[in-house]
Scaffold this active site. Sequence first.
Site, PDB file in Angstrom:
ATOM      1  N   HIS A  25      42.496  27.020   0.039  1.00  0.00           N
ATOM      2  CA  HIS A  25      42.329  26.384  -1.266  1.00  0.00           C
ATOM      3  C   HIS A  25      43.144  25.094  -1.355  1.00  0.00           C
ATOM      4  O   HIS A  25      42.723  24.131  -2.008  1.00  0.00           O
ATOM      5  CB  HIS A  25      42.755  27.344  -2.375  1.00  0.00           C
ATOM      6  CG  HIS A  25      41.919  28.586  -2.443  1.00  0.00           C
ATOM      7  ND1 HIS A  25      40.923  28.768  -3.368  1.00  0.00           N
ATOM      8  CD2 HIS A  25      41.925  29.712  -1.680  1.00  0.00           C
ATOM      9  CE1 HIS A  25      40.350  29.953  -3.185  1.00  0.00           C
ATOM     10  NE2 HIS A  25      40.955  30.544  -2.160  1.00  0.00           N
ATOM     11  N   ASP A 120      41.731  24.748  -9.233  1.00  0.00           N
ATOM     12  CA  ASP A 120      40.938  25.679  -8.456  1.00  0.00           C
ATOM     13  C   ASP A 120      40.240  26.638  -9.420  1.00  0.00           C
ATOM     14  O   ASP A 120      40.769  26.993 -10.467  1.00  0.00           O
ATOM     15  CB  ASP A 120      41.848  26.459  -7.504  1.00  0.00           C
ATOM     16  CG  ASP A 120      41.079  27.269  -6.485  1.00  0.00           C
ATOM     17  OD1 ASP A 120      40.496  28.300  -6.879  1.00  0.00           O
ATOM     18  OD2 ASP A 120      41.056  26.880  -5.303  1.00  0.00           O
TER      19      ASP A 120
END
Length: 462
Positions: A25, A120
């Site tokens: 991520h 995210d």
Amino acid sequence: MENQQETLVSRNRRIILFPFPFQGHINPMLQLANLLYSKGFSITILHTNFNTPKISNYPHFTFISILDNDPEDERFSKSSLINFAPNFIFKQDGADVLRKELELLLALEKDELVSCLITDAFWHFTQSVADSLNLPRLVLRTSSLYSTIIFSSIPLLDDRGYFTLDDSHLEEQVSEFPLLKVKDILKIGIKSDKDPYAELLSEMIKQTKASSGIIWNSFKELEETELERVQHDFPVQSFLIPFPKYLTSSSSSLLDQDQTVIHWLDQQSTESVLYVSFGSISQVDEKEFLEIAHGLVNSKQPFLWVVRPGFVKGSTWLESLPDEFLGEKGRVVKWAPQQEVLAHEATGAFWTHSGWNSTLESVCESVAMICSPFRGDQSLDARYMSDVLRVGVYLENGFERGEISSAIKRVMVDEEGKEIRERVRVLKQKADVSLMKGGSSNESMESLVDYISSLQVSVLEF
């Protein structure tokens, strides 16, 4: 990358980005940050102390640690992060901490307008915080469009009883998604739509739909068949940008990369080496590890194998391997500069865990794949690459040395491998064209810059 006229904004607009604290991520978020910086935006990165990015590699960004600054606060402990518990998303506690930090940032930024917050998708609680501050929130989705569609359908799949089927049903097709087998659904790791991971995905989907836009680490031509469904299910702006075509992720690696592998690859024949890496968090037991090792040796193909410390449960590193294992054909390292390895002419195939970053990097460098998914979206990516795009071979039944060596030969030696490599070469060409002026990714990047520049932020008094 094709030379082109860059769209730049004056550097009086700031973007705040908040990556999820895992390698898969962090990489795309920092790639996105670099892209936006190159377009003229100032960048602030919020981050946890757990898996802190390598700040020294980004002197042009402002970094602020958040959430787990107090080691005595068990709400934000390392164990909560690692175990992926419900506290991982911090719910109201995290929202309160984030809101205070953003209020301070917005109050301080008098000379620069904060255009938006980009988080995210897993940080779903940030939507309510952004709404309370009249701050537009965009979502970075670090997985494929296809896996997001499946995750959106978890309540349906649970209602149909797929998550509770026994092993006798593993090879059956999922009638709602004929591409998938039951074992692909089970490998996601969900028992019902009430377990913590399912609840996380449900909130992620809900708050992504509530956002001001979605940024996908992909390109239109790769997942064109899924794009219409995504645009219907997520009625917000979507931007598809393949970050590996713009930037490498080397500077955001949390582990030290062994650069000597490039010299080793220089000494190998063209397309002769199998690159093996199963990502930053996957683990195997000792038996599986030895099956992998014997499968590699039995294939009689040169290989570069990344064995991360901790990859083998209960072992520090390579204690399980016989002393004579490597021989002349194999090399084992703790971590490698993956994009540089994939781009090297000696690399002939990539045996991967099918994480989306690795999958996309392989496509962007025209490297055929052998897919061994572990959890989450990886089985969905593996199925899509093997059965839809047909650029990989899916090792569906775990690790068995005979199946491993057979799959390696199929991709590296047999005629089937030539056909796979041709198909992935065509995909790479499409990715390259998408970056040119008028291409889908180029237009998506320019649209994203224009969209962020147009966002109106109501300044609140704090």
